[in-house]
Motif scaffolding. Sequence first.
Motif, short mmCIF file in Angstrom:
data_model
loop_
_atom_site.label_atom_id
_atom_site.label_comp_id
_atom_site.label_asym_id
_atom_site.label_seq_id
_atom_site.Cartn_x
_atom_site.Cartn_y
_atom_site.Cartn_z
N HIS A 57 37.08 35.80 46.10
CA HIS A 57 37.91 34.69 45.65
C HIS A 57 39.18 34.52 46.48
O HIS A 57 39.72 33.42 46.56
CB HIS A 57 38.25 34.85 44.17
N THR A 58 39.69 35.59 47.09
CA THR A 58 40.87 35.48 47.94
C THR A 58 40.59 36.16 49.28
O THR A 58 39.56 36.81 49.46
CB THR A 58 42.10 36.15 47.29
N GLU A 59 41.58 36.03 50.19
CA GLU A 59 41.44 36.66 51.50
C GLU A 59 41.73 38.16 51.45
O GLU A 59 41.65 38.84 52.46
CB GLU A 59 42.40 36.01 52.51
N ALA A 60 42.07 38.67 50.26
CA ALA A 60 42.42 40.09 50.13
C ALA A 60 41.19 40.98 50.01
O ALA A 60 41.30 42.20 50.17
CB ALA A 60 43.32 40.30 48.91
N MET A 61 40.02 40.42 49.71
CA MET A 61 38.81 41.22 49.52
C MET A 61 37.62 40.52 50.14
O MET A 61 37.54 39.30 50.17
CB MET A 61 38.54 41.43 48.02
N PHE A 62 36.68 41.33 50.64
CA PHE A 62 35.40 40.80 51.10
C PHE A 62 34.31 41.82 50.85
O PHE A 62 34.57 43.02 50.74
CB PHE A 62 35.45 40.40 52.59
N ALA A 63 33.09 41.31 50.73
CA ALA A 63 31.93 42.16 50.42
C ALA A 63 31.03 42.25 51.64
O ALA A 63 30.87 41.28 52.38
CB ALA A 63 31.15 41.58 49.25
N VAL A 64 30.45 43.43 51.84
CA VAL A 64 29.54 43.67 52.97
C VAL A 64 28.27 44.30 52.41
O VAL A 64 28.32 45.32 51.72
CB VAL A 64 30.18 44.61 54.01
N ALA A 65 27.12 43.68 52.71
CA ALA A 65 25.83 44.22 52.30
C ALA A 65 25.30 45.08 53.44
O ALA A 65 24.86 44.56 54.46
CB ALA A 65 24.87 43.09 51.98
#
Length: 599
Positions: free
Chosen positions: A233-241
Amino acid sequence: MAAVTPEVLTSTHVEKMKKKKLPKRYWEETEKTDQSQRRPEEEQGKAGQNQNKSTVKEKSLKRKNGESLEKKDPFPGEAPIPQKQLQKFQRGKKCKVPAGARERLKEAIAISEAMSEHAQKQAARYDLLLPEDAGFLEGDEDEDTNTISQADIADAVDITSGSKYFNLHLSQFGPYRLDYSRTGRNLLVGGKKGHVACIDWQTKDLKCEMNVMETVNDVNSLCTLRSASRWLHTEAMFAVAQKRWLYIYDSKGVELHCVKKFNDVLRMQFLPYHFLLATASATGFLQYLDVSIGKEVAAICTKMGRLDVMAQNPHNAVIHLGHPNGTVSLWSPNQKESLVKMLCHRGAVRSLAVDKTGTYMVTSGLDRKLKVYDIRAFKPLHSCFLPAGASCLSLSQRGLLSAATGEIVQVYQNVLGSNPVSKPYMAHRLRGQIWGLAYCPFEDVLGIGHGEGFTSMIVPGAGEPNFDALDTNPYRSHKQRQEWEVKALLEKVQPELIGLDPGQLSKVDQASFEQRHKEQIEALGFDPLAKDKFKPRTKKKGRSSAGAIEKRKRKVAHEDQRDEIRQSVQERTEREKELKEKSNEKKLGNKSTLDRFRK
């Protein structure tokens, strides 16, 4: 030494400067030349002074009489709004007040209608404050725009726009997939061999870079990468598969979570208004993770094999999945079965994309066909044959379609709608095979991930020029982002409300309402919605006798029936009028010129 005489003193530098004639200014030169012209103006000024004296006298008389001295507005009221602009922001049809409705219901309907009209007018007025317009690339006479190279475009535009075309040579860990943040400021790049980087692509500032030190199983040219990455939802977190499980990192590259329930993930889509991360795995499972609370919302076994083609509908948050048997299925976390199944291609589906309005879907398959579907009717509008087929598809905010065929990216214009696909609007050749395409929000930029790294391509007319600062503001500060995050969490849409038709939320489910009403009557022993019987109030001087009370009761007894009878009579008269008009038209149509001699 001889004394200085007074004659010598007078010839000093200061005295010489005083004797010099200063240059005349432009107003001093015009004073002498325009004296003849000023005389009639002076006479006019005197006449004006006399008029001013008369107006002062008139004002004093008005004050004595108590009249207002304010000038009348020649254009009173608000400025009119064009009808076309009002229709642009129209919110459905007006609610009709049912016959025999209570006063409270009438007041509520009137207030809601007034509020919707006010919102429509305000939106139409503020639309004038959005002057930015999208432009397109236009060639000279007998010149195709797809022959214009990116280097020529970068040289022709200004420095800031030209800097948006660049290449990142990363041949060691490719091929790459990419994802832009919702504001369009940050870029997330993930390579097949474990390389992950987060970049502010406009300033070329590297925020974090790491290698997850995990390899990926062998894949052929028709499959997608297992090392997918997605902004939350923000630039503070991202998900990696990654190879086995799903990992969540912060913007500095620090691992926050390892979600082991989500294994063998191939593709991901984030639903921003629901705070849901939807994942498609190699085992055929579609799973939903609520990012706000870290809980798995739903896990659906599609029974359709490997899921490597995925897209979301931004209008209603429904997930679209492409399958090896040529079908596209639509899914919601509320149901274990698919909402819709469409047979789109004779071979496996390679890629699909949905526009932001949720009206059109574009698919490509192994049969080398590119098809455009109307999702409202679930029918194909048109299709075209691509010699090499399209491995990746992406739709921009303004409706431009980009299709990757091997090493070439082709951009098509005016694809959505009934118009057939014509020659490409732009084209660009790369060194390696293309694995990922994504348009940057609010920018005329197309990001391309390929075997040799990443390329940022300028596509004029791709981005939306006007953005909603309350939803996605590219220029927001750190404090504004925090406030937006809190408001977004408070306004989070529940996953139970995801469906094909989001307009059903504003409607009343009549069947369930009647069932609940019956249960309420059985539980209470009386009907709470029934009207109270009319009780006439007592009057003095013998007017509350039994006969007078009965007369008053009879007057009010059949008011509801009278309204219904009046309505039915009106409808009947309207029908009769229509029938008469139709019969008269038929008679006039069958008449001949000899009918005038008939008696």
